[in-house]
Design a protein around this motif. Structure first.
Motif, PDB file in Angstrom:
ATOM      1  N   UNK A 235       0.705  -1.217   0.247  1.00  0.00           N
ATOM      2  CA  UNK A 235       0.230  -0.031  -0.234  1.00  0.00           C
ATOM      3  C   UNK A 235       0.876   1.327   0.093  1.00  0.00           C
ATOM      4  N   UNK A 236       2.138   1.371   0.173  1.00  0.00           N
ATOM      5  CA  UNK A 236       3.022   2.160   0.503  1.00  0.00           C
ATOM      6  C   UNK A 236       4.275   2.267  -0.369  1.00  0.00           C
ATOM      7  N   UNK A 237       4.548   1.275  -1.204  1.00  0.00           N
ATOM      8  CA  UNK A 237       5.759   1.120  -2.004  1.00  0.00           C
ATOM      9  C   UNK A 237       5.434   0.651  -3.369  1.00  0.00           C
ATOM     10  N   UNK A 238       6.072   1.147  -4.337  1.00  0.00           N
ATOM     11  CA  UNK A 238       5.395   0.825  -5.787  1.00  0.00           C
ATOM     12  C   UNK A 238       6.855   1.002  -6.534  1.00  0.00           C
ATOM     13  N   UNK A 239       6.911   0.316  -7.588  1.00  0.00           N
ATOM     14  CA  UNK A 239       8.158   0.186  -8.524  1.00  0.00           C
ATOM     15  C   UNK A 239       7.664   0.402 -10.025  1.00  0.00           C
ATOM     16  N   UNK A 240       8.537   0.838 -10.779  1.00  0.00           N
ATOM     17  CA  UNK A 240       8.245   1.064 -12.192  1.00  0.00           C
ATOM     18  C   UNK A 240       9.786   0.793 -12.951  1.00  0.00           C
ATOM     19  N   UNK A 241       9.433   0.025 -13.898  1.00  0.00           N
ATOM     20  CA  UNK A 241      10.779  -0.228 -14.988  1.00  0.00           C
ATOM     21  C   UNK A 241      10.184   0.211 -16.173  1.00  0.00           C
ATOM     22  N   UNK A 242      11.186   1.043 -16.871  1.00  0.00           N
ATOM     23  CA  UNK A 242      10.959   1.173 -18.285  1.00  0.00           C
ATOM     24  C   UNK A 242      12.311   0.939 -19.256  1.00  0.00           C
ATOM     25  N   UNK A 243      11.999   0.600 -20.256  1.00  0.00           N
ATOM     26  CA  UNK A 243      12.986   0.109 -21.261  1.00  0.00           C
ATOM     27  C   UNK A 243      12.913   1.002 -22.775  1.00  0.00           C
ATOM     28  N   UNK A 244      13.806   1.177 -23.495  1.00  0.00           N
ATOM     29  CA  UNK A 244      13.846   2.056 -24.579  1.00  0.00           C
ATOM     30  C   UNK A 244      14.913   1.574 -25.331  1.00  0.00           C
ATOM     31  N   UNK A 245      14.858   1.631 -26.678  1.00  0.00           N
ATOM     32  CA  UNK A 245      16.021   1.333 -27.570  1.00  0.00           C
ATOM     33  C   UNK A 245      15.672   1.142 -28.971  1.00  0.00           C
ATOM     34  N   UNK A 246      16.744   1.237 -29.824  1.00  0.00           N
ATOM     35  CA  UNK A 246      16.523   0.779 -31.279  1.00  0.00           C
ATOM     36  C   UNK A 246      17.652   1.501 -32.187  1.00  0.00           C
ATOM     37  N   UNK A 247      17.247   1.230 -33.702  1.00  0.00           N
ATOM     38  CA  UNK A 247      18.129   1.784 -34.508  1.00  0.00           C
ATOM     39  C   UNK A 247      17.462   2.223 -35.798  1.00  0.00           C
ATOM     40  N   UNK A 248      18.174   3.078 -36.537  1.00  0.00           N
ATOM     41  CA  UNK A 248      17.433   3.576 -37.780  1.00  0.00           C
ATOM     42  C   UNK A 248      18.891   3.800 -38.484  1.00  0.00           C
ATOM     43  N   UNK A 249      18.855   3.349 -39.957  1.00  0.00           N
ATOM     44  CA  UNK A 249      19.884   3.506 -40.928  1.00  0.00           C
ATOM     45  C   UNK A 249      20.211   5.097 -41.127  1.00  0.00           C
ATOM     46  N   UNK A 250      21.138   5.542 -41.433  1.00  0.00           N
ATOM     47  CA  UNK A 250      21.286   6.830 -41.787  1.00  0.00           C
ATOM     48  C   UNK A 250      20.675   7.395 -43.123  1.00  0.00           C
TER      49      UNK A 250
END
Length: 817
Positions: A235-250
């Motif tokens: 009731x008093x403690x929460x967590x969050x995990x976020x991830x991000x990534x990728x690639x693009x050709x020039x």
């Protein structure tokens, strides 16, 4: 060289300490992110969570409402405390634009600099890890070295993000982003003389397991993904995990290396863990984040005009192949823009009953490597590299009154400590240098030149490579207090004062040069020991604000603010400059010691900024208006000017008077449409800037060339309910009038006016998934991040060509919540 809707609540305007949110929107038949504007207006509710008496870092403007996809009716009271007391969002007497995290996802804003597209009065985005082109009302960071401070402060969750190489981070799993224009010394732990960009990441919440996953697939093998999961563990403690990534050709071909992969090829991976503990009057919020960025350094293309380029044609017969989006560069030092950044943050908040006390602690460590070919030609004139590492610690404490009386106040103190080490390298082709400087005398090779003085010349395989290293050890502290007194129910005044002190210990060294040509072209000297200096700068900076509310719908305000930016040290020059009046066959500039010279020091920048604005609503609340005018007097600009020898001098030059107009409107066009528009007009007057104008008065009274007279952005958004979901569409545009490469404004160094248009169309299901197709830069408009006048040897050049027309699709799924 170098140049509000949350994912869990529809709109948020809180300080990291506050969880006042507009939540529990009646989703009805529509997913949260795609509900039509009319439905949002009818179903909007508000409830407090967490510390109901905590404090906002800054308010939100009408643009925040656009960001959430809705024009809010006047009856919907949004409570913020930008001046550290409860007030409606439209009452906040500050020039702020706020964009929600959902909006930044929907329109593919990749990093913090992309926010300028939708912010009036802010221009100068670039596709690299530098912020020296970022301008607020004409104020930017001209010095790209490591001895000064940015003019525009970037903050994440209230914590300062630092300098080039560490400051630019990706936008993912965001709560909101705010852009505050004008000097900011009372809302953050560090001074920001031009303005501030403040982003807030999504926080853990206690509403159950929830999250999202998203994929962006487009041309040039683009694949970027992000996702987050929220988990309350009690009731008093929460967590969050976020991830991000990728690639693009020039998308930029290099005619010099036709078989190589195209340039401007981003590859980024990041992750963030956050935890929230909230129990009664106490709350703790912790974040740990890591990001690994790999992409091309800035790419340059000569404009193929002007005396500098014509000289190269006369001597070398140079030409630049490829089209306007291509380059033709030898890349002597390669190309790179690679960062590894670790950030830690801890915010502790406690409600004392009569006041709220907040502690902010942050630590940031980074490694950065950058390389580019600055001259924009296939000749080996000037390649540049920067190998950097550093860490930054900060601590801020603030206390905010919790009184309902006529007087409210807040006070705070902050401390920072920074360590920065950088190795700068410049490279050129030996024969190119000899030909350019001595062909006028009939000498066309280094061997001939050396033979003339009865020396022999031995070529060096790596060419002419000059390096210098700098070491910075900086710390400082500040204290501020601000009080607001309500004279009547409609009129109040606020007065604040801040004291800042910065202490910098700086050292510069330059090793011997292998080439027989010596260090006289890029750096200008070598040292036998690090040349050291230590200086400090301090200032009292006041702020005055008056606010008048003639009715519930309208607010009028005016302010006067003193801005301050610490002095510092140039990274490429020494003092006294007389020791650099030397060249090949001279030893007067070699093996210098502290007895001979010291680092190039420069003085602080200062500004008085005046602003008046109005915020209100029209047509029964269907249209929100936010407009302001400003005027400032800026002096002692810290700018790069040509030094003697090969060095680049940072000096205090000139005075600037600036004025302009900024406005944004958000209009509910009925049941299914809403329209956002923001625009700005800016003008400046520059005096006493002879070092930037070939030592003449030719620029006296001219305007800053890199500031467009007009800039604007707009977004027309459409939501139409069908079946088990909604059709969603939007048209977004941003653009500006032409800019120039300097104060002289020659016709061969102009970045033409442009408009960049994007279109999006798709379907959002009630079940939480959506498919949105898009085309960005619909007209395949070619424009550049900027342009430079060049100089004697470096021709005028463009840098950072625009990303071409791009077709793609955004796939997302939300669950829980």
């Amino acid at each position: 060289m170098h140049h509000l809707g949350s994912r869990n609540c529809s709109l948020s305007c809180e300080n990291p300490a506050l969880l006042l949110r507009i939540c529990d929107r009646d989703r009805g038949a529509y997913p949260r992110r795609f509900a039509p504007p009319g439905a949002i207006r009818r179903g909007l509710k508000m409830r407090p969570t967490g510390l109901h008496k905590s404090i906002l870092l800054a308010g939100c403007s009408a643009a925040a409402m656009f960001a959430s996809g809705a024009a809010l009716a006047q009856d919907d009271v949004i409570i913020v405390t930008a001046q550290k007391r409860d007030e409606s969002i439209q009452d906040v007497p500050l020039a702020i634009t706020a964009l929600s995290g959902d909006f930044t996802r929907e329109v593919n804003l990749d990093d913090v600099k992309d926010l300028v597209r939708y912010t009036p009065g802010v221009t100068g985005n670039s596709a690299d890890s530098f912020i020296d082109t970022l301008s607020m009302r004409g104020i930017l960071t001209n010095d790209f070295g490591a001895g000064g401070d940015p003019s525009i402060g970037l903050f994440k969750n209230g914590l300062y993000q630092g300098r080039n190489g560490a400051v630019v981070t990706s936008l993912y799993d965001m709560e909101r982003a705010e852009v505050l224009r004008g000097p900011q010394g009372f809302l953050f732990g560090r001074n920001a003389i031009g303005g501030a960009i403040s982003v807030h990441t999504a926080r853990p919440n206690f509403d159950g397991v929830s999250g999202y996953i998203e994929a962006d697939v487009a041309e040039r093998n683009r694949f970027f993904g992000e996702g987050a999961i929220n988990m309350p563990l009690s009731d008093v403690f929460a967590v969050r995990l976020a991830l991000y990534g990728g690639h693009e050709d020039g998308y930029v071909d290099n005619a010099y290396f036709p078989d190589h992969d195209p340039l401007i090829e981003p590859e980024k991976y990041a992750g963030r863990f956050s935890a929230l503990y909230s129990d009664g009057p106490f709350e703790a919020f912790f974040t740990a984040e890591y990001e690994d960025r790999k992409q091309s350094g800035s790419v340059y293309r000569a404009t193929e005009g002007g005396p500098g380029y014509e000289t190269l044609v006369d001597i070398f017969g140079v030409s630049v192949d490829g089209n306007g989006r291509d380059i033709d560069s030898d890349l002597q030092l390669g190309e790179a823009d690679d960062s590894e950044i670790l950030s830690l943050g801890l915010e502790l908040t406690y409600d004392l009953g009569g006041a709220v006390i907040t502690s902010l602690t942050g630590f940031k460590d980074h490694d950065y490597y950058y390389a580019e070919d600055f001259d924009g030609t296939p000749l080996g004139i000037n390649a540049y590299a920067q190998d950097q590492s550093g860490n930054y610690f900060e601590q801020e404490l603030r206390v905010v009154s919790d009184t309902d009386g006529p007087l409210s106040w807040y006070a705070g103190a902050s401390f920072y400590n920074e360590e920065i080490d950088v190795l700068f390298t410049q490279a050129a082709d030996e024969e190119v240098m000899c030909q350019f400087y001595w062909s006028y005398y009939g000498i066309n090779s280094c061997s001939d030149y050396f033979a003339y003085y009865y020396y022999s010349f031995t070529p060096t395989p790596e060419g002419l490579v000059e390096s210098n290293a700098v070491r910075g050890r900086y710390h400082g502290w500040a204290a501020y207090v601000d009080a607001t007194l309500a004279i009547t129910d409609q009129f109040d005044i606020g007065v604040g004062v801040r004291y800042s002190k910065d202490i910098k210990k700086f050292a510069i060294s330059a090793p011997p040069v292998t080439s027989d040509l010596g260090p006289y072209f890029g750096v200008g000297f070598t040292t036998a020991e690090p040349l050291e200096d230590k200086q400090s700068w301090d200032a009292f900076t006041p702020r005055f604000i008056a606010r008048y509310r003639p009715s519930d719908e309208w607010t009028v305000f005016a302010s006067a603010t003193r801005g301050f930016k610490s002095g510092g040290f140039g990274s490429f020059f020494i003092s006294p400059s007389s020791v650099t009046y030397c060249g090949p066959f001279s030893t007067d500039c070699l093996g210098l010691t502290n007895a001979d010279a010291s680092p190039n020091a420069f003085d602080p920048e200062k500004v008085w900024s005046y602003e008046a604005g109005v915020k209100g609503s029209l047509f029964g609340g269907a249209t929100r208006v936010d407009a302001n005018v400003y005027y400032y007097q800026y002096k002692d600009l810290q700018v790069n000017v040509p030094g003697t020898g090969g060095g680049i001098l940072v000096d205090n030059v000139g005075k600037v008077k600036g004025w302009g107009f900024e406005a944004s409107t958000n209009t509910d066009l009925g049941e299914y449409f809403d329209l956002y528009f923001a625009g700005a007009y800016a003008d400046t007057d520059v005096t006493n800037a002879e070092p930037l104008c070939d030592g003449t008065l030719a620029c006296e009274g001219t305007s800053l060339g890199y500031v467009p007279k007009f800039s604007a952005s707009a977004a027309l958004r459409f939501n139409y309910p069908v079946a088990e979901g909604a059709i969603k569409a939007s048209a977004e545009a941003f653009g500006q009038t032409k800019t120039y490469g300097g104060l002289l404004k020659p016709d061969y160094a102009v970045n033409d006016a442009y408009v960049d248009l994007s279109l999006r169309l798709g379907y959002a299901s009630d079940a939480g998934w959506s498919v949105i197709g898009y085309v960005e830069n619909v007209a395949n408009e070619l424009y550049y991040d900027g342009v430079s006048e060049g100089g004697n040897f470096i021709p005028a050049h463009y840098f950072g060509p625009s990303r071409p027309r791009t077709f793609g699709v955004l796939l997302s799924y939300e669950f829980g919540g």
